[in-house]
Scaffold this active site. Sequence first.
Site, mmCIF file in Angstrom:
data_model
loop_
_atom_site.group_PDB
_atom_site.id
_atom_site.type_symbol
_atom_site.label_atom_id
_atom_site.label_comp_id
_atom_site.label_asym_id
_atom_site.label_seq_id
_atom_site.Cartn_x
_atom_site.Cartn_y
_atom_site.Cartn_z
ATOM 1 N N ARG A 1 -47.859 45.898 -37.490
ATOM 2 C CA ARG A 1 -47.662 44.568 -36.878
ATOM 3 C C ARG A 1 -46.171 44.217 -36.902
ATOM 4 O O ARG A 1 -45.640 43.610 -35.994
ATOM 5 C CB ARG A 1 -48.496 43.495 -37.606
ATOM 6 C CG ARG A 1 -48.146 42.079 -37.197
ATOM 7 C CD ARG A 1 -49.311 41.093 -37.277
ATOM 8 N NE ARG A 1 -50.062 41.165 -38.512
ATOM 9 C CZ ARG A 1 -49.633 40.721 -39.707
ATOM 10 N NH1 ARG A 1 -48.433 40.174 -39.824
ATOM 11 N NH2 ARG A 1 -50.399 40.819 -40.769
ATOM 12 N N TYR B 1 -43.867 31.917 -11.785
ATOM 13 C CA TYR B 1 -45.100 32.664 -12.034
ATOM 14 C C TYR B 1 -46.198 31.679 -12.480
ATOM 15 O O TYR B 1 -45.962 30.871 -13.381
ATOM 16 C CB TYR B 1 -44.838 33.717 -13.116
ATOM 17 C CG TYR B 1 -46.086 34.430 -13.547
ATOM 18 C CD1 TYR B 1 -46.739 35.279 -12.665
ATOM 19 C CD2 TYR B 1 -46.622 34.236 -14.809
ATOM 20 C CE1 TYR B 1 -47.909 35.923 -13.043
ATOM 21 C CE2 TYR B 1 -47.783 34.876 -15.197
ATOM 22 C CZ TYR B 1 -48.424 35.718 -14.310
ATOM 23 O OH TYR B 1 -49.574 36.342 -14.677
ATOM 24 N N ASP C 1 -36.318 35.023 -16.558
ATOM 25 C CA ASP C 1 -37.404 35.983 -16.310
ATOM 26 C C ASP C 1 -36.880 36.979 -15.281
ATOM 27 O O ASP C 1 -36.678 36.637 -14.118
ATOM 28 C CB ASP C 1 -38.647 35.239 -15.806
ATOM 29 C CG ASP C 1 -39.863 36.159 -15.657
ATOM 30 O OD1 ASP C 1 -39.665 37.374 -15.449
ATOM 31 O OD2 ASP C 1 -41.003 35.658 -15.734
ATOM 32 N N LYS D 1 -45.138 45.228 -15.129
ATOM 33 C CA LYS D 1 -44.715 45.389 -13.746
ATOM 34 C C LYS D 1 -43.797 46.615 -13.599
ATOM 35 O O LYS D 1 -44.245 47.722 -13.800
ATOM 36 C CB LYS D 1 -44.068 44.080 -13.268
ATOM 37 C CG LYS D 1 -44.830 42.812 -13.690
ATOM 38 C CD LYS D 1 -46.223 42.703 -13.079
ATOM 39 C CE LYS D 1 -47.078 41.601 -13.694
ATOM 40 N NZ LYS D 1 -46.555 40.250 -13.677
HETATM 41 C C1 LIG Z 1 -46.792 39.080 -14.454
HETATM 42 C C2 LIG Z 1 -45.693 38.145 -14.755
HETATM 43 C C3 LIG Z 1 -45.622 37.479 -15.988
HETATM 44 C C4 LIG Z 1 -46.719 37.608 -17.042
HETATM 45 O O1 LIG Z 1 -46.798 38.899 -17.538
HETATM 46 P P1 LIG Z 1 -48.178 39.616 -18.028
HETATM 47 O O2 LIG Z 1 -47.710 40.959 -18.414
HETATM 48 O O3 LIG Z 1 -49.115 39.592 -16.868
HETATM 49 O O4 LIG Z 1 -48.707 38.815 -19.156
HETATM 50 C C5 LIG Z 1 -44.533 36.665 -16.211
HETATM 51 N N1 LIG Z 1 -43.563 36.511 -15.288
HETATM 52 C C6 LIG Z 1 -43.617 37.123 -14.083
HETATM 53 C C7 LIG Z 1 -42.522 36.910 -13.101
HETATM 54 C C8 LIG Z 1 -44.674 37.954 -13.777
HETATM 55 O O5 LIG Z 1 -44.724 38.550 -12.587
#
Ligand SMILES: *Cc1c(COP(=O)(O)O)cnc(C)c1O
Length: 397
Positions: free
Chosen positions: A62, A114, A185, A210
């Site tokens: 962890r 998002y 982000d 992603k």
């Molecule tokens: C998908 C996404 C998230 C969240 O991520 P997860 O891996 O699905 O929890 C946050 N910000 C953006 C821009 C995203 O495309």
Amino acid sequence: MHGGDPVAGGVVVKYRVETNCVSNNQLASQCDNTGSISFPIYQTATFAHPGVGESTGYDYSRQQNPTREQLERVVASLENGIDALAFSSGMAAIAVMLELFKPGAHIISSRDLYGGMIRYFDKISIKNGLTITYLDTSTPNLEDFIKKETVAIFIETPTNPMMNITDIQKTAEIAKKHNLLLIVDNTFLSPYFQNPLDLGADIVLHSGTKFLGGHNDTLAGFLIVKRKDLSEELRFLIKTIGSGLAPFDSWLVLRGVKTLAVRMEACQKNAITIANWLINHPKVTKVYYVGLKDHPGYEINKNQSRGSGSMITFQVDCAKTALHVLKSVKLIRFAESLGGVETLITYPTTQTHSDVPLEEREKNGILETTLRLSTGIEHVDDLINDLEQALEIPDKV
Ligand SMILES: *Cc1c(COP(=O)(O)O)cnc(C)c1O
């Protein structure tokens, strides 16, 4: 030992090929002397102590695990950070990040965002005593909204799904002047195309699900920092909350990152061709792609990044066309998510942004005619043929 540094598209990719010996202070038996090219998966929950008060550097997964640590080193290096933390999803990274703030704190955030982030802010952060102001952070009056309680500015650039661009450096100057954290982000462009820490951001966030993972096969999230105090605070939170990425998933993302450069180039090449094809299609009324010269953020994006990526949002002539496209695509799959080798089409109205109130959604331009495409690495002719047949609506049904 660092090797590799493959060059793709004129950009040096700082994927570091480290030795398999994960750190200097570990037991010889833990160093892999087999010559394995692939980093091992340390599928273990805990680590034996050599003696009382002695440690190999690892105690409990962890807190830290060698496979996760290797991934964190690679991602920190890609974003030019001093530390990266790997989480079980992007949302898990967001949840930990927001634990940095105390009740009463105020955050300024991009309005187009998002959907899961908006849900977190509205349903969890507010309950926990934070206040949020949503703004078009691409406009210069951001400073007018800073209050004495303001602690951070949160931006996406490009935004999901409308592709708005915010000037990172200018926003970082404002943040610095008012002693606020700038959180970016960077999911949509990935570290291959954009490095917000170099432009003055304090924390970079990624959904590693992603582009970093890149194969639509695992969830992951990252926070990358360049300040030691933030690194220490976040390390305390990840071990206390327990949302670190599991060893096998860490390994999957490690494998994905190896091809980040070639995937980003291939996905972007497809996106450029498809965006230009969409513009000329009679049923397509608007295309939002950062790489098109008429995109309002084109110049700023060009100055602060090395590419326009592979996310395209477009409007079609009516809701019927949108629904027909979603049901008719064959090679392209109708699914949430983005950034993988497979091309995916998304309907933000009912998928990623369904929890955002209708009025708010429409204000941001997310309509029943809005489609979002994440181009993969398939042959571009096959993708265009698929879109062409999907946009063809038979007169008689
Ligand atoms: C998908 C996404 C998230 C969240 O991520 P997860 O891996 O699905 O929890 C946050 N910000 C953006 C821009 C995203 O495309």
